[in-house]
Design a protein around this motif. Sequence first.
Motif, PDB file in Angstrom:
ATOM      1  N   GLU A   1       0.702  -0.903   0.057  1.00  0.00           N
ATOM      2  CA  GLU A   1       0.043  -0.157   0.019  1.00  0.00           C
ATOM      3  C   GLU A   1       0.880   1.230   0.080  1.00  0.00           C
ATOM      4  O   GLU A   1       0.628   2.156  -0.786  1.00  0.00           O
ATOM      5  CB  GLU A   1      -0.960   0.215   1.586  1.00  0.00           C
ATOM      6  N   GLU A   2       2.096   1.278   0.783  1.00  0.00           N
ATOM      7  CA  GLU A   2       2.850   2.532   0.921  1.00  0.00           C
ATOM      8  C   GLU A   2       3.649   2.570  -0.580  1.00  0.00           C
ATOM      9  O   GLU A   2       3.694   3.563  -0.767  1.00  0.00           O
ATOM     10  CB  GLU A   2       3.909   2.488   2.220  1.00  0.00           C
TER      11      GLU A   2
ATOM     12  N   CYS B   1       1.804  -4.065  -6.103  1.00  0.00           N
ATOM     13  CA  CYS B   1       1.201  -2.870  -6.075  1.00  0.00           C
ATOM     14  C   CYS B   1       0.716  -2.577  -7.058  1.00  0.00           C
ATOM     15  O   CYS B   1       0.802  -2.768  -8.056  1.00  0.00           O
ATOM     16  CB  CYS B   1       2.046  -1.770  -5.172  1.00  0.00           C
TER      17      CYS B   1
END
Length: 412
Positions: free
Chosen positions: A157-158, A277
């Motif tokens: 997510e980051e 991601c």
Amino acid sequence: MKKALVLAAMAAAMVLPMSALAEEKTLEIWSSGEELGRFVEGFNEIYPDVKVNITVVPNADFLAKLTPTLANGQGAPDIFTGESDYVKYLVDSGFWEDLSADPYNVGEYTDDIWDYVTSVGSDASGAVRALSWQASPGSIMYRRDIAKEVLGTDAPEEVGAMLNSNEALLEVAAKMKENGIKMFASWQDILNMEFSNREQPWVVDDTLVIDDAMLEFMDMAKDIAENGYDLNVDPWAPEWSAAVESEDTFCYVLPSWGYQFVVKPAADKTVGQWAMCEGPVPYVKGGTWLGIYKDSENKDIAWDFLKYCCCDSEAQQAYAKEYGEYVSLKSADEVLAAGEGEEVLGGQNPFEFYNGQMEKKPSDLMTGYDGQINTVFLSATKDYATGILSKEEAIEQFKEDVATAYAELTVD
């Protein structure tokens, strides 16, 4: 796991279909790949009196062999497939049955099929002409160890938040370069994602449209090439494949088959050091659709087979567990997403990730012209990125190539 496909088929057969009780019939299928053959054993547990004969025609020759055969009807298959590069041409050709109508009534199943899959298989009137047993959502597959070193985190997510635009991708690429890391295996991979960054498809009302996103991508490609942000190789080159195990390449931008056929089988010393991601946009690229020939004399068993491959959740679950392929039914993918994660991905479950991408309804901007247009656009972009042509010259070359390939299109 082949037994699992058989058991799934038997479990789905609450009542033996009529076609299985009739005298033996032969179902003729033309496909550009061998994957459909993986369903035959399970299908025959339900339909023992149907002989499934699959003829594999190389994708490069597929349309050239198929189109005249369908036109004259001699020796035509009951079912034939269409790859993503030309499936829209087949959808609109009139050669595939309307699966929305009786006796197929595919609407009974479409709530469980990802919208993108049915959208691609539908013609301009909304009639569903083809379905797929697979879907090909994409990701940015990156190295966790490199992310930690350069970006300070390896959390999907980051990392995804740091790569949420083309500008952000280039900013991170510059950071990677400062640390002796190539951002991308090849800038050409990014085009898989950029097709979903457009607002319009290549062709609208028989006219070539060059969306602003494609023009921006040309500049992005040149920026990457000039700054050495990638390995400066074509996809599938030995160096491109070897980057899975390298110490100085950060990511691949590829659909689900990229994990299945590129990263997972090559990862050895990098097992556990990969993750997925989202990039600037959710995207889907690739896939195979299948439909029923409108003049087939075996439409009943053709539908039985198509329905088994594309609408049977138990069969798809067993198929995905054995072959690692992301499938087209939501219910099957939800079960798979609840299972264990992948060791290569450090415990991340790719089905869970891909489900999230499909829920965001990636854009379906495919046209029947995409295969050739995509090829000549990539060629023109490469000439610009490598300094052979100016941007204006590359665009003009692209237009000329499209006009030559498709005289029926208006190219301004």
